[in-house]
Design an enzyme around this catalytic site. Structure first.
Site, PDB file in Angstrom:
ATOM      1  N   SER A 109       0.819  -1.207   0.000  1.00  0.00           N
ATOM      2  CA  SER A 109       0.000   0.000   0.000  1.00  0.00           C
ATOM      3  C   SER A 109       0.852   1.256   0.000  1.00  0.00           C
ATOM      4  O   SER A 109       1.883   1.342   0.684  1.00  0.00           O
ATOM      5  CB  SER A 109      -0.905   0.019   1.236  1.00  0.00           C
ATOM      6  OG  SER A 109      -1.581   1.264   1.335  1.00  0.00           O
ATOM      7  N   GLU A 111       0.028   3.773   1.477  1.00  0.00           N
ATOM      8  CA  GLU A 111      -0.079   4.344   2.820  1.00  0.00           C
ATOM      9  C   GLU A 111       1.221   4.186   3.600  1.00  0.00           C
ATOM     10  O   GLU A 111       1.484   4.939   4.538  1.00  0.00           O
ATOM     11  CB  GLU A 111      -1.224   3.680   3.580  1.00  0.00           C
ATOM     12  CG  GLU A 111      -2.607   4.014   3.056  1.00  0.00           C
ATOM     13  CD  GLU A 111      -3.046   5.433   3.396  1.00  0.00           C
ATOM     14  OE1 GLU A 111      -2.645   5.941   4.468  1.00  0.00           O
ATOM     15  OE2 GLU A 111      -3.792   6.022   2.604  1.00  0.00           O
ATOM     16  N   TYR A 133      -3.039   0.590   9.855  1.00  0.00           N
ATOM     17  CA  TYR A 133      -3.100  -0.100   8.566  1.00  0.00           C
ATOM     18  C   TYR A 133      -1.761   0.006   7.844  1.00  0.00           C
ATOM     19  O   TYR A 133      -1.219  -0.992   7.347  1.00  0.00           O
ATOM     20  CB  TYR A 133      -4.206   0.513   7.715  1.00  0.00           C
ATOM     21  CG  TYR A 133      -4.235   0.027   6.281  1.00  0.00           C
ATOM     22  CD1 TYR A 133      -4.859  -1.169   5.944  1.00  0.00           C
ATOM     23  CD2 TYR A 133      -3.644   0.776   5.262  1.00  0.00           C
ATOM     24  CE1 TYR A 133      -4.889  -1.621   4.626  1.00  0.00           C
ATOM     25  CE2 TYR A 133      -3.670   0.342   3.952  1.00  0.00           C
ATOM     26  CZ  TYR A 133      -4.293  -0.860   3.639  1.00  0.00           C
ATOM     27  OH  TYR A 133      -4.305  -1.298   2.335  1.00  0.00           O
TER      28      TYR A 133
END
Length: 314
Positions: A109, A111, A133
């Site tokens: 990801s 992120e 996450y």
């Protein structure tokens, strides 16, 4: 992904913690329900993972499992860490244990990069995760790299920036926006409440991104890739495009709600997907504006038919 693999002639298996109770809406939407064999498997239970790998004897494993909402990860950090990090570790260990030449794809990801600012992130950009996450995804990424180096596994992580499709549930802000705009255009008097409208993201079309996942496992040598369009837009522009699709002025129907701002939000996520073009021959062609249009077209049919909607927070 299931449709892509089926169309390429693969025998496709999927897993769920309870295959008998699992919803198959997504498979039905892409027309492959009858072509995917669902098995029960708990990713955080090594015995369950090992039994499944031994039973299926796969050539390729695509690890797309785990808690997938950044916002929800602040409310459920333990489950998020376990489902993503431990799930990835168990799959890697199962591959090592069975000693078969299984190729492994891990869903990473963007992120993990945290706030990129104006500098697009590439495969060598350091990780600065800012949510449970992202921490879990960073851990999984490093586990894949470690097993690749230590055990000569064909294991790769795709560091995917935001990828959207009509299959998104409404707890994701993009689908929340599109469905609200469709309902308002159909006569609803609701007000759409959103958090930080000034965040910038690289939004792409999910069906293109699964092609990149597949290409990664067809390479002679495994490596990690940033998968993105290379173009970033503001969330308020995403909102404006969605409402404009229905002939609406978004500012009339949208309110800022401070309670929806995450504890540590990422202001900007910019990507450099150049390596994917050079080494995989892959690039994204669908623009963010076209992504919005395709999602709006799909959701309009649902709203017109009176389909149910989830009202969840960003």
């Amino acid at each position: 992904m299931a449709r892509l693999l089926h169309n390429m002639g693969y025998e496709v298996f999927g897993s769920s913690r309870d295959a008998f109770a699992a919803r198959r809406d997504g498979l039905a939407a892409v027309g492959v329900t009858a072509h995917v064999q669902l098995l029960s498997m708990a990713p955080n239970d090594f015995r369950s993972v090992l039994q499944t790998v031994n039973r299926v004897e796969p050539d390729e494993i695509y690890n797309l499992a785990g808690q997938s909402s950044v916002g929800l990860s602040f409310d459920q950090p333990v489950e998020t860490i376990e489902s993503i990090s431990l799930g990835t570790l168990n799959l890697l260990e199962a591959i090592r244990f069975v000693e078969r030449p299984i190729r492994f794809y891990n869903a990473g990801s963007s992120e993990c990069f945290g706030d990129t600012g104006a500098t697009p992130a590439s495969e060598i950009t350091p990780f600065r995760p800012r949510s449970p996450y992202a921490v879990a995804k960073a851990c999984a990424h490093n586990l894949v790299a470690n097993y690749r180096d230590a055990y000569a596994m064909h294991a790769s992580t795709g560091i995917l920036f935001n990828h959207e499709s009509p299959l998104r549930p409404e707890r994701f802000v993009t689908q929340k926006i599109v469905r609200a705009a469709a309902r308002i255009a159909a006569g609803s008097d609701e007000v759409l409440k959103l958090g930080n409208l000034d965040i910038h993201r690289d939004w792409g079309w999910a069906p293109e991104y699964v092609e990149a996942m597949w290409l990664m496992l067809q390479q002679d040598q495994p490596r990690d890739f940033v998968i993105a369009t290379g173009r970033t837009i503001a969330l308020k522009d995403f909102v404006a495009t969605a409402f404009s699709h229905y002939g609406l002025n978004w500012q009339t129907h949208v309110q800022h709600d401070p309670s929806l701002v995450r504890p540590t939000d990422i202001r900007s996520g910019a990507a450099d997907p150049g390596a994917a073009l050079r080494h995989l021959g892959w690039q994204a062609y669908v623009s963010a504006e076209e992504v919005v249009a395709r999602m709006c077209d799909a959701v309009s049919d649902i709203v017109s038919a009176g389909g149910a909607s989830e009202h969840q927070s960003q």
